[in-house]
Design a protein around this motif. Structure first.
Motif, PDB file in Angstrom:
ATOM      1  N   ASP A 104     133.296  93.700 -18.705  1.00  0.00           N
ATOM      2  CA  ASP A 104     134.650  93.559 -18.169  1.00  0.00           C
ATOM      3  C   ASP A 104     134.611  93.665 -16.644  1.00  0.00           C
ATOM      4  N   LEU A 105     135.741  93.333 -16.024  1.00  0.00           N
ATOM      5  CA  LEU A 105     135.892  93.551 -14.577  1.00  0.00           C
ATOM      6  C   LEU A 105     135.869  95.040 -14.286  1.00  0.00           C
ATOM      7  N   PRO A 106     135.341  95.435 -13.131  1.00  0.00           N
ATOM      8  CA  PRO A 106     134.741  94.609 -12.080  1.00  0.00           C
ATOM      9  C   PRO A 106     133.248  94.356 -12.275  1.00  0.00           C
ATOM     10  N   TYR A 107     132.696  94.973 -13.362  1.00  0.00           N
ATOM     11  CA  TYR A 107     131.235  95.028 -13.500  1.00  0.00           C
ATOM     12  C   TYR A 107     130.617  93.665 -13.800  1.00  0.00           C
ATOM     13  N   LYS A 108     131.426  92.738 -14.290  1.00  0.00           N
ATOM     14  CA  LYS A 108     130.926  91.394 -14.573  1.00  0.00           C
ATOM     15  C   LYS A 108     130.288  90.754 -13.348  1.00  0.00           C
ATOM     16  N   PHE A 109     130.739  91.155 -12.157  1.00  0.00           N
ATOM     17  CA  PHE A 109     130.234  90.559 -10.918  1.00  0.00           C
ATOM     18  C   PHE A 109     129.312  91.495 -10.134  1.00  0.00           C
ATOM     19  N   GLU A 110     128.894  92.590 -10.743  1.00  0.00           N
ATOM     20  CA  GLU A 110     128.087  93.578 -10.019  1.00  0.00           C
ATOM     21  C   GLU A 110     126.750  93.812 -10.728  1.00  0.00           C
ATOM     22  N   ALA A 111     125.936  92.766 -10.758  1.00  0.00           N
ATOM     23  CA  ALA A 111     124.649  92.837 -11.451  1.00  0.00           C
ATOM     24  C   ALA A 111     123.647  93.676 -10.671  1.00  0.00           C
ATOM     25  N   GLY A 112     122.871  94.464 -11.401  1.00  0.00           N
ATOM     26  CA  GLY A 112     121.780  95.210 -10.786  1.00  0.00           C
ATOM     27  C   GLY A 112     122.218  96.513 -10.153  1.00  0.00           C
ATOM     28  N   THR A 113     121.242  97.262  -9.675  1.00  0.00           N
ATOM     29  CA  THR A 113     121.544  98.523  -8.997  1.00  0.00           C
ATOM     30  C   THR A 113     122.275  98.228  -7.696  1.00  0.00           C
ATOM     31  N   PRO A 114     123.462  98.764  -7.530  1.00  0.00           N
ATOM     32  CA  PRO A 114     124.234  98.450  -6.320  1.00  0.00           C
ATOM     33  C   PRO A 114     123.786  99.273  -5.124  1.00  0.00           C
ATOM     34  N   ASN A 115     124.441  99.010  -4.008  1.00  0.00           N
ATOM     35  CA  ASN A 115     124.174  99.716  -2.764  1.00  0.00           C
ATOM     36  C   ASN A 115     124.958 101.031  -2.785  1.00  0.00           C
ATOM     37  N   ILE A 116     124.497 101.972  -3.594  1.00  0.00           N
ATOM     38  CA  ILE A 116     125.305 103.136  -3.968  1.00  0.00           C
ATOM     39  C   ILE A 116     125.695 103.983  -2.761  1.00  0.00           C
ATOM     40  N   ALA A 117     124.733 104.373  -1.955  1.00  0.00           N
ATOM     41  CA  ALA A 117     125.019 105.257  -0.825  1.00  0.00           C
ATOM     42  C   ALA A 117     126.020 104.633   0.130  1.00  0.00           C
ATOM     43  N   ASP A 118     125.841 103.355   0.425  1.00  0.00           N
ATOM     44  CA  ASP A 118     126.728 102.699   1.385  1.00  0.00           C
ATOM     45  C   ASP A 118     128.134 102.522   0.833  1.00  0.00           C
ATOM     46  N   VAL A 119     128.231 102.265  -0.475  1.00  0.00           N
ATOM     47  CA  VAL A 119     129.564 102.192  -1.095  1.00  0.00           C
ATOM     48  C   VAL A 119     130.270 103.536  -0.981  1.00  0.00           C
ATOM     49  N   ILE A 120     129.559 104.609  -1.272  1.00  0.00           N
ATOM     50  CA  ILE A 120     130.154 105.947  -1.177  1.00  0.00           C
ATOM     51  C   ILE A 120     130.597 106.244   0.246  1.00  0.00           C
ATOM     52  N   ALA A 121     129.794 105.837   1.217  1.00  0.00           N
ATOM     53  CA  ALA A 121     130.114 106.124   2.624  1.00  0.00           C
ATOM     54  C   ALA A 121     131.316 105.334   3.120  1.00  0.00           C
ATOM     55  N   VAL A 122     131.610 104.197   2.511  1.00  0.00           N
ATOM     56  CA  VAL A 122     132.770 103.400   2.939  1.00  0.00           C
ATOM     57  C   VAL A 122     134.066 104.207   2.798  1.00  0.00           C
ATOM     58  N   LYS A 123     134.182 104.956   1.739  1.00  0.00           N
ATOM     59  CA  LYS A 123     135.376 105.786   1.548  1.00  0.00           C
ATOM     60  C   LYS A 123     135.567 106.729   2.730  1.00  0.00           C
ATOM     61  N   VAL A 124     134.481 107.299   3.213  1.00  0.00           N
ATOM     62  CA  VAL A 124     134.546 108.214   4.356  1.00  0.00           C
ATOM     63  C   VAL A 124     134.970 107.458   5.616  1.00  0.00           C
ATOM     64  N   ALA A 125     134.473 106.232   5.780  1.00  0.00           N
ATOM     65  CA  ALA A 125     134.862 105.418   6.938  1.00  0.00           C
ATOM     66  C   ALA A 125     136.366 105.133   6.915  1.00  0.00           C
ATOM     67  N   LEU A 126     136.897 104.806   5.754  1.00  0.00           N
ATOM     68  CA  LEU A 126     138.332 104.540   5.645  1.00  0.00           C
ATOM     69  C   LEU A 126     139.154 105.796   5.924  1.00  0.00           C
ATOM     70  N   GLU A 127     138.663 106.924   5.449  1.00  0.00           N
ATOM     71  CA  GLU A 127     139.349 108.192   5.710  1.00  0.00           C
ATOM     72  C   GLU A 127     139.330 108.517   7.198  1.00  0.00           C
ATOM     73  N   TYR A 128     138.217 108.211   7.849  1.00  0.00           N
ATOM     74  CA  TYR A 128     138.123 108.453   9.295  1.00  0.00           C
ATOM     75  C   TYR A 128     139.152 107.602  10.041  1.00  0.00           C
ATOM     76  N   LEU A 129     139.231 106.332   9.674  1.00  0.00           N
ATOM     77  CA  LEU A 129     140.201 105.448  10.316  1.00  0.00           C
ATOM     78  C   LEU A 129     141.622 105.922  10.051  1.00  0.00           C
ATOM     79  N   GLU A 130     141.869 106.421   8.854  1.00  0.00           N
ATOM     80  CA  GLU A 130     143.213 106.905   8.514  1.00  0.00           C
ATOM     81  C   GLU A 130     143.588 108.112   9.357  1.00  0.00           C
ATOM     82  N   THR A 131     142.625 108.991   9.636  1.00  0.00           N
ATOM     83  CA  THR A 131     142.934 110.170  10.452  1.00  0.00           C
ATOM     84  C   THR A 131     143.295 109.772  11.879  1.00  0.00           C
ATOM     85  N   LEU A 132     142.707 108.683  12.363  1.00  0.00           N
ATOM     86  CA  LEU A 132     143.048 108.206  13.704  1.00  0.00           C
ATOM     87  C   LEU A 132     144.429 107.562  13.736  1.00  0.00           C
ATOM     88  N   GLY A 133     144.785 106.930  12.636  1.00  0.00           N
ATOM     89  CA  GLY A 133     146.049 106.188  12.584  1.00  0.00           C
ATOM     90  C   GLY A 133     145.807 104.758  13.031  1.00  0.00           C
TER      91      GLY A 133
END
Length: 411
Positions: A273-302
């Motif tokens: 099912d979605l979204p996994y149908k388009f996410e074959a193989g071991t993903p870029n796990i660390a970088d995906v996790i870090a994106v959330k932190v980047a968005l939170e950082y931008l949110e704190t700045l406004g």
């Protein structure tokens, strides 16, 4: 009157970015190549270290503690990006390896399944090669016809010409939200509405837009939206494809392998099912996790504060650069992000970049992966200075001083 710069405390923000605090050729670094990639704040770097030191494990398939912790963090990033784009469902967020990968996914999956000989695809003169070549490849394979929206001398798309290109034969429109070479902000809402009026599906390349402009995919009613994390204070090698759920469900998988399957036999495979149908193989796990932190950082700045600061830098840079004899700014669209692209009479853009680098100033030179756009302006390339939240007016002054030195050395 308090300005965005005062609210943000730029010096404190600069302290969050370790890479900025170094010398290049004996001079303090002035980093003005943010349209190529933004630098990473310490919380993002810490998130990467924390993952690898604390709970490095593959996701979704494991039942042990580390795997479950990694899976939860990975899927939390998907939810964060859903909120960032205001997507209706988390499964509409597909993790890719960048904007280029997202465009190729749509071209090879949606394009191969639904487009046929004689169908027309519209792109624009402002496109990055990543939003040209996949559609050319598809046209060669399927017999589709590629059409191009022209651009005026200011760097704005000519919408009247776009309207003339649209017809019942138009099946797909793929345009950039913001030009990486000129900084032009395209009127994507109008572009989408006009395309939908003739029944066309629309993809918007948001690589340059997401760190500068609020994105609401539901308000835009866009069918596909693609972005890259590394232009959003996040890591390289990680991107996002947003797609309307009904479209993604109708599309075949782009890659085959692990995770994108429900069951495999030698006779037949059924897909996940979605979204996994388009996410074959071991993903870029660390970088995906870090994106959330980047968005939170931008949110704190406004984001509004960041945009206001960058607009101030754009205005100041435009004013100061315009006073340099023999310098001509390429692209003065009505709406721009903080990018200034320019040429200097009698001086090659590569020479400009080399001499500026000798002074510790990092800019981008060349065609910026927009060769058709450069040809439209009769150029082989430009020098591009692009600004982010951690840049200052003083750094623009350094750029201006550096360009005066370029003139003195080369003319």
């Amino acid at each position: 009157m308090q300005t965005a710069t005062d609210i943000l405390d730029i010096q404190r923000i600069r302290n969050d970015f370790p890479v900025l605090h170094q010398q290049i050729n004996g001079r303090p670094l002035v980093y003005l190549d943010n349209a190529a990639t933004t630098q990473k704040p310490r919380p993002v770097l810490n998130a990467l270290i924390h993952y690898y030191e604390g709970y490095n494990a593959n996701i979704h398939r494991g039942i042990h503690h580390l795997a479950e912790k990694a899976t939860a963090a990975f899927e939390a990033s998907r939810k964060s990006i859903q909120q960032f784009l205001n997507a209706a469902h988390p499964e509409e967020i597909i993790f890719t390896y960048g904007t280029t990968d997202g465009i190729n996914l749509v071209a090879q999956s949606f394009g191969r399944r639904f487009l046929k000989e004689g169908d027309e695809i519209i792109i624009s003169t402002l496109e990055h090669h990543s939003n040209i070549v996949p559609w050319q490849m598809l046209c060669e394979e399927k017999g589709c016809i590629l059409k191009v929206i022209p651009v005026d001398d200011a760097g704005d798309l000519i919408l009247e010409e776009y309207e003339q290109l649209l017809s019942e034969r138009t099946k797909f429109v793929s345009v950039v939200h913001v030009s990486n070479a000129l900084g032009t902000i395209n009127p994507v809402q109008a572009i989408i509405e006009k395309a939908h009026a003739v029944g066309a599906v629309v993809l918007i390349d948001g690589a340059q837009a997401t760190s500068h402009i609020d994105i609401d995919v539901q308000a835009l009613d866009v069918d596909f939206y693609v972005l890259s994390a590394h232009k959003l204070y996040g890591p390289t090698g990680m991107g996002v494809l947003y797609g309307k759920k009904a479209l993604l469900e109708a599309m075949p998988p782009y890659r085959g392998g692990g995770e994108m399957i429900k069951e495999v036999t030698f006779e037949k495979t059924t897909y996940n099912d979605l979204p996994y149908k388009f996410e074959a193989g071991t993903p870029n796990i660390a970088d995906v996790i870090a994106v959330k932190v980047a968005l939170e950082y931008l949110e704190t700045l406004g984001k509004a504060n960041v945009a206001a600061h960058e607009t101030d830098l754009l205005r100041y840079a435009t004013e100061q650069l315009s006073e340099i004899e023999g310098l001509r700014i390429i692209g003065q669209a009505k709406e721009k992000i903080s990018v200034v692209s320019f040429v200097m009479d009698g001086i090659h853009h590569q020479d400009i970049g080399v001499i500026l680098d000798q002074q510790g100033i990092a800019v981008r030179t060349g065609h910026h992966c927009t060769q058709p756009l450069m040809r439209r302006f009769g150029l082989t390339g430009t020098t591009r200075a692009s600004f982010s939240v951690y840049n200052t007016r003083e750094e623009i002054d350094r750029l201006v001083q550096g360009l005066h030195r370029v003139r003195k050395m080369m003319l």
